[in-house]
Design a protein around this motif. Sequence first.
Motif, short mmCIF file in Angstrom:
data_model
loop_
_atom_site.label_atom_id
_atom_site.label_comp_id
_atom_site.label_asym_id
_atom_site.label_seq_id
_atom_site.Cartn_x
_atom_site.Cartn_y
_atom_site.Cartn_z
N LEU A 1 18.38 5.97 4.75
CA LEU A 1 18.73 4.76 4.01
C LEU A 1 20.08 5.00 3.34
O LEU A 1 20.23 5.92 2.53
CB LEU A 1 17.65 4.45 2.97
N PHE A 2 21.06 4.19 3.69
CA PHE A 2 22.44 4.35 3.23
C PHE A 2 22.74 3.23 2.23
O PHE A 2 22.98 2.09 2.61
CB PHE A 2 23.38 4.27 4.44
N ALA A 3 22.69 3.56 0.93
CA ALA A 3 22.84 2.56 -0.12
C ALA A 3 24.18 2.73 -0.83
O ALA A 3 24.59 3.85 -1.14
CB ALA A 3 21.70 2.69 -1.14
N MET A 4 24.85 1.60 -1.08
CA MET A 4 26.16 1.64 -1.74
C MET A 4 26.30 0.55 -2.78
O MET A 4 25.81 -0.57 -2.59
CB MET A 4 27.29 1.50 -0.71
N ASP A 5 26.95 0.90 -3.86
CA ASP A 5 27.38 -0.05 -4.86
C ASP A 5 28.54 -0.85 -4.26
O ASP A 5 29.56 -0.29 -3.88
CB ASP A 5 27.84 0.74 -6.10
N LEU B 1 19.06 9.07 15.15
CA LEU B 1 19.07 8.71 13.74
C LEU B 1 19.10 7.20 13.59
O LEU B 1 19.95 6.53 14.17
CB LEU B 1 20.29 9.33 13.05
N GLN B 2 18.17 6.68 12.82
CA GLN B 2 18.19 5.27 12.45
C GLN B 2 18.74 5.16 11.03
O GLN B 2 18.36 5.93 10.15
CB GLN B 2 16.78 4.68 12.47
N VAL B 3 19.64 4.21 10.82
CA VAL B 3 20.25 4.02 9.50
C VAL B 3 20.07 2.57 9.07
O VAL B 3 20.28 1.64 9.86
CB VAL B 3 21.76 4.36 9.52
N GLN B 4 19.68 2.39 7.83
CA GLN B 4 19.62 1.06 7.24
C GLN B 4 20.65 0.99 6.12
O GLN B 4 20.71 1.86 5.27
CB GLN B 4 18.23 0.75 6.67
N VAL C 1 19.57 0.39 12.34
CA VAL C 1 20.46 0.47 13.50
C VAL C 1 20.56 1.93 13.95
O VAL C 1 20.27 2.85 13.19
CB VAL C 1 21.86 -0.09 13.20
N ILE C 2 20.99 2.12 15.20
CA ILE C 2 20.98 3.47 15.76
C ILE C 2 22.34 3.92 16.28
O ILE C 2 22.44 4.93 16.97
CB ILE C 2 19.96 3.57 16.91
#
Length: 217
Positions: free
Chosen positions: A23-27, A56-59, A75-76
Amino acid sequence: MAAFLTKSRILARPNESADGRLLFAMDATMSRQPTWDMAVTLQAGMFTAIPKDAALQVQLLYFRGLGECRASKWVIDAEALARLMGKIACQGGNTQIGKVFSHARSEHQKRRINAMVYVGDAIEENVDALAAQAGELGLLGLPLFLFQEGHDRNVEAAFREFARLTKGAYARFDSSAPQHLAELLKAVAAFASGGQKNLRLQSSAAARGLLAQIEKK
């Protein structure tokens, strides 16, 4: 934007359930635009950091403006993630880290997330309440990797505590030195795809720093 995010979907594969999930979270508040633009370029490295026999799956999760907090589908590939990020412009507003933690918990309970990255430079919420949420994520086995831009000591103290509570790691980066953030993102991608074993395969100083923190917990 909501329609665009809804249409972005992962490709089905026979071994999809074995993929690592990050899980890729950004301000995405106004001050973050330069770093956001940099991250659009750097995110491709996350996919190159994983072993050839892994996936790797990334959201993508971001917040901005007056209460807006959105997540993409999983997404992959780097191009799909870059398309998602390239459509988003930062907007003024307060931090919504509590919403990020709540979303992470909800997604993790549906299916395990191997790691979460959070990139930010400020906290405008109750730190004790956020720490309680982080503690819950730690109990669920979701490690947080918190990357701070800037030198705010209060933000650093909070980020370090969130990392401790989840058995994750903390690092500071400077937007004028993008390579360091690139190495941090690659290191977490390696971890998400195969744990400490894959993280040890990364030779960067950033990877060694994260690994040293994880091994102490």
